[in-house]
Design an enzyme around this catalytic site. Structure first.
Site, PDB file in Angstrom:
ATOM      1  N   ILE A 453     127.653  -8.723  15.230  1.00  0.00           N
ATOM      2  CA  ILE A 453     127.770  -7.273  15.412  1.00  0.00           C
ATOM      3  C   ILE A 453     129.237  -6.864  15.578  1.00  0.00           C
ATOM      4  CG2 ILE A 453     125.435  -7.150  16.314  1.00  0.00           C
ATOM      5  CD1 ILE A 453     126.492  -6.776  19.085  1.00  0.00           C
ATOM      6  N   ARG A 614     132.984 -21.271  29.632  1.00  0.00           N
ATOM      7  CA  ARG A 614     134.003 -21.723  28.692  1.00  0.00           C
ATOM      8  C   ARG A 614     134.136 -20.735  27.531  1.00  0.00           C
ATOM      9  NH1 ARG A 614     132.925 -27.331  25.429  1.00  0.00           N
ATOM     10  NH2 ARG A 614     134.817 -27.391  24.184  1.00  0.00           N
ATOM     11  N   LEU A 616     134.698 -20.121  23.722  1.00  0.00           N
ATOM     12  CA  LEU A 616     134.608 -20.912  22.496  1.00  0.00           C
ATOM     13  C   LEU A 616     135.699 -20.538  21.501  1.00  0.00           C
ATOM     14  CD1 LEU A 616     130.789 -21.257  21.877  1.00  0.00           C
ATOM     15  CD2 LEU A 616     132.336 -22.680  23.210  1.00  0.00           C
ATOM     16  N   ASN A 617     136.205 -19.321  21.625  1.00  0.00           N
ATOM     17  CA  ASN A 617     137.293 -18.899  20.742  1.00  0.00           C
ATOM     18  C   ASN A 617     138.135 -17.880  21.499  1.00  0.00           C
ATOM     19  OD1 ASN A 617     138.853 -17.320  18.886  1.00  0.00           O
ATOM     20  ND2 ASN A 617     137.598 -18.093  17.217  1.00  0.00           N
ATOM     21  N   LYS A 619     140.600 -16.085  20.671  1.00  0.00           N
ATOM     22  CA  LYS A 619     140.991 -14.839  20.003  1.00  0.00           C
ATOM     23  C   LYS A 619     139.832 -13.835  19.976  1.00  0.00           C
ATOM     24  CE  LYS A 619     143.892 -15.147  16.420  1.00  0.00           C
ATOM     25  NZ  LYS A 619     144.304 -15.392  15.011  1.00  0.00           N
ATOM     26  N   THR A 620     138.658 -14.289  19.526  1.00  0.00           N
ATOM     27  CA  THR A 620     137.532 -13.345  19.484  1.00  0.00           C
ATOM     28  C   THR A 620     137.130 -12.954  20.903  1.00  0.00           C
ATOM     29  OG1 THR A 620     135.965 -15.180  19.348  1.00  0.00           O
ATOM     30  CG2 THR A 620     136.633 -14.189  17.270  1.00  0.00           C
ATOM     31  N   GLY A 688     127.940 -15.432  27.699  1.00  0.00           N
ATOM     32  CA  GLY A 688     128.260 -14.301  26.823  1.00  0.00           C
ATOM     33  C   GLY A 688     129.378 -13.454  27.386  1.00  0.00           C
ATOM     34  N   GLY A 690     130.299 -10.285  25.597  1.00  0.00           N
ATOM     35  CA  GLY A 690     130.353  -9.018  24.863  1.00  0.00           C
ATOM     36  C   GLY A 690     130.334  -7.776  25.732  1.00  0.00           C
ATOM     37  N   GLU A 691     129.827  -7.890  26.935  1.00  0.00           N
ATOM     38  CA  GLU A 691     129.590  -6.660  27.686  1.00  0.00           C
ATOM     39  C   GLU A 691     130.340  -6.567  29.007  1.00  0.00           C
ATOM     40  OE1 GLU A 691     125.253  -5.304  26.791  1.00  0.00           O
ATOM     41  OE2 GLU A 691     125.332  -7.452  26.562  1.00  0.00           O
TER      42      GLU A 691
HETATM   43 MO1  MOS Z   1     123.851  -4.793  24.256  1.00  0.00          MO
HETATM   44  S1  MOS Z   1     123.814  -2.899  25.025  1.00  0.00           S
HETATM   45  O1  MOS Z   1     122.656  -5.486  25.259  1.00  0.00           O
HETATM   46  O2  MOS Z   1     123.448  -4.573  22.603  1.00  0.00           O
END
Ligand code: MOS
Length: 725
Positions: A453, A614, A616-617, A619-620, A688, A690-691
């Site tokens: 995503i 940890r 994993l990358n 940069k990302t 994770g 992302g959030e």
């Molecule tokens: Mo995220 S808001 O759980 O796609």
């Protein structure tokens, strides 16, 4: 060869910047027709008639589907608007679609549809809903969780904070809007869909259209942002399939930007009352976090804002309560760090208020209430390095140079403020599958029905496969976003990395074993007859561990064995741990500069340090953290969806009036991670990321504004007009 953790550049980066990456709307199928959505203009009532003649006779129009003539679906989901009845539940609800040879013909004809309604009184007053609100739950989790005796804890408290914090409705604005192309081949349906969950789109379409699941294929190769709004199937997806079936032509629906505000989810409005009790030294004796959030009248979605309060601080008496207020608005949904983004804002501003009241440094207050174990269950954390985050963050930010008094730091004519907050997000993992294939051309395919995503999943999959096989990342081809690949969970809840990478590792291990067996059993292999324990695989070669010069390249072995690839699929299960509490944490420090005459707030710098297992990358990962922080700045200062109180219409349903930060709004953002692997979650120890970046950040900025100005703002967003009052 140690590609894990390295800042490998996104493997799909070139495709994206050259325009070669194909997003869901970008498949030019033969005979493609275009659909435009007609939306309701009242918030509540029923449709008594539609005049579609002008639309039907308009150039290029192929069909106008309305509740009066739309095909009946075998099992329509009642949460969606699929033209199966004449009910209107919110302003902007899809009530018809017009399909034409071109997009502009469809859009023009859609504008010609005239609708008659019998309106009913809408529910649009959020606060008026409070006495009638009811408890909600969140994907299997109870909305109300309490322990100890909060009233007693508050009675024993020497100081109290009792305040209401509010956050407005916010809308996701990924660059790529929702888009679906549906194509039928007999009773087989193929759908290109901008989704975070292909498996669910497949399941849901199969059910609604009464098809065997395997008759539906869903493809989603690239997403231009998801943020949660693409986690659900929304009405336009089955509508595209319905139109395509009716016309026997592929049909595309791309939502227009204003249509992104209403029928495809939003972060709901929240009203959060936070009550803290503490000793004079700041030791918490009680926390009550009571949340009211709106939902729609057709579906319950709970914004779990009090969830972070369940794990954040050591406290014997905590009550977390959620209440839903149904309104005639589109159903809200997950939005980046659902609940936690809004909940940490309220809790962490309340903590700052407590720190100010007892004159304890806000960071010191957090340390005095540090949760060594899960405050509710008493379970140990699988891995927690939040203390290190606080200390390293404070060091990098220069927190010790903060002068505690509000309005005591200035730069020229600007008021400078420093604020901080704790960040958190649950560590989630789900069961997942992946396949790996060693190919005769020397390359390795790794595939899973997950999604990228924008987070970097293609890249992580490449790295994990490269590492598992001991191959260079250049030799790996990562594929995802197709239901013909083995199943993976929804790409949401920051769970993809921890879920999918164990499946890739397991598949690679099995695949290597198959390869070694093949070598040992091949009479022409230099490794024939060897014990498997004495064989290994690296750099593309199978070799004898005790005599590494005895080896052969796997392509030679495959060539001799009919030139066929070797492939394995692995499924890894994960059951939630009952022994450990699994959460990520972080500490965020923000500097604001407030122009006292204009009320403008700038954010010259943010420092955040994360405890996310940890990386994993690198940069990302950094991009994910920075993206989250930018959104946290946006939460604090910009985002606000306005609803017309009479009509339930979204007033600022466009990117001119719905404010998000631009580059000029963002200063220096310094992010880093502690990096201790959480191997109780998954073998690689990666949680994770992302959030978590959006959590806490809104509070750190609000707290910095208080420090700069001496004014406490409890209602987001903190816009210049509020600062000037
Ligand atoms: Mo995220 S808001 O759980 O796609």
């Amino acid at each position: 060869m140690g590609s894990l953790g390295q800042p490998l550049t996104r493997v799909d980066g070139r495709l994206k910047v050259t325009g070669a990456a194909k997003y869901s709307a970008e498949f030019p199928l033969a005979g493609l027709a275009y659909a435009a959505i007609v939306q309701s203009t009242i918030p509540s009532g029923r449709i008594t008639g539609m005049d579609t003649q002008a639309a039907e006779h308009s150039d290029g129009v192929l069909a106008v589907l309305t509740p009066a003539n739309a095909p009946k679906l075998p099992a329509p989901e009642s949460r969606l608007s699929l033209l199966q009845n004449d009910q209107v539940f919110y302003n902007g609800q899809p009530i018809a679609i017009v399909v034409a040879d071109t997009l502009h013909e469809a859009q023009h004809a859609a504008s010609l549809v005239r609708v008659r309604y019998e309106p009913t009184t809408p529910k649009l007053n959020f606060e008026a809903g409070f006495p009638f609100s009811y408890p909600g739950s969140y994907v299997g989790e109870p909305g109300d969780v309490s322990w100890g005796d909060v009233d007693k804890g508050l009675r024993e408290a020497e100081v109290k904070i009792d305040q209401v914090y509010t956050t407005p409705i916010q809308h996701h604005n990924p660059m790529e809007p929702h888009a679906t192309i549906a194509q039928w081949d007999g009773d087989r349906l193929t759908v290109h869909d901008a989704t975070q969950y292909i498996t669910n789109v497949k399941r849901s379409l199969a059910k609604m259209f009464g098809l065997p699941e395997d008759n539906v294929r869903v493809i989603s190769l690239f997403l231009g942002g998801g943020f949660g709004c693409k986690g659900q199937v929304w009405s336009h997806v089955p509508l595209a399939a319905m139109a395509a079936r009716k016309l026997n032509r592929p049909v595309k629906i791309v939502l227009e930007r204003p249509q992104m505000f209403g029928p495809v989810g939003a972060r709901p409005r929240t009203h959060q009352r936070v009550t803290l009790g503490a000793t004079r030294e700041g030791k918490l004796t009680a926390i009550r976090h009571e949340v009211h959030a709106h939902t729609s009248v057709i579906e319950d979605y709970l914004e779990p804002s009090a969830f972070p309060t369940r794990v954040m601080y050591a406290c014997a008496n905590i009550a977390t309560i959620h209440r839903l207020v149904p309104l005639n608005l589109g159903t809200p949904t997950y939005m980046r760090a659902p609940g936690v983004a809004t909940g940490t804002y309220a809790l962490e501003v309340a903590m700052d208020e407590l720190a100010c009241q007892i004159k304890v440094d806000p960071l010191e207050l957090r340390l005095r209430n540090y949760a060594e174990a899960d405050p509710h269950t008493g379970n140990p954390f699988s891995e927690k390095s939040l203390r290190e985050c606080y200390l390293r963050g404070a060091e990098r930010f220069g927190w010790s140079k903060r002068s505690p008094e509000p309005r005591s730091m200035q730069r020229g004519s600007e008021l400078i403020g420093w604020g901080m907050a704790t960040e958190t997000y649950p560590a989630v993992r789900d069961s997942a599958s992946a396949l790996v294939r060693l190919q005769p051309d020397g390359r390795v395919l790794v595939a899973s029905g997950t999604h990228d995503i924008g987070t970097g999943m293609y890249t992580i999959m490449t790295q994990v496969a490269a590492d598992a096989f001991g191959l260079s990342p250049d030799l790996i081809d990562a594929r995802l976003g197709d239901t013909t690949f083995p199943k993976a969970p929804i790409s949401a809840g920051s769970m993809s990395t921890a879920s999918v990478t164990p499946a890739i590792q397991a598949a690679a291990e099995e695949c290597k074993l198959k390869l070694l067996k093949l070598a040992a059993g091949d009479s022409q292999s230099p490794l024939r007859g060897m014990a498997l324990e004495d064989l290994d695989f690296k750099d593309g070669r199978i070799f004898q561990k005790s005599a590494p010069n005895r080896s052969e390249h796997f392509t030679a072995l495959l060539a001799r064995n009919g030139g066929r690839p070797i492939e394995t699929t692995a499924h890894t299960e994960f059951e939630e741990s009952e022994r450990y509490s699994m959460h990520s944490f972080g500490a965020v420090f923000a500097e604001v500069a407030v122009d006292p005459h204009l009320g403008v707030v700038r954010v010259p710098r943010v420092v955040a340090v994360y405890d996310v297992g940890r990386l994993l990358n690198e940069k990302t990962a950094k991009s994910q953290f920075i993206g989250g922080i930018v959104w946290g700045i946006s939460l604090a200062l910009h985002e606000n969806t306005y609803v017309d109180a009479r009509t339930g219409r979204i007033v600022n349903a466009n990117l001119a009036d719905y404010l998000v930060p631009v580059n000029a709004d963002i200063g220096e953002i310094d992010v880093s991670a502690i990096g201790i692997p959480d191997t109780k979650l998954d073998p690689l120890g990666a949680r994770g990321i992302g959030e978590i970046g959006i959590t806490g950040t809104g509070a750190a900025i609000a707290n910095a504004i208080y420090h700069a100005t001496g004014k406490r703002f409890r209602h987001l967003p903190i816009t210049p007009d509020k600062l000037l009052v």
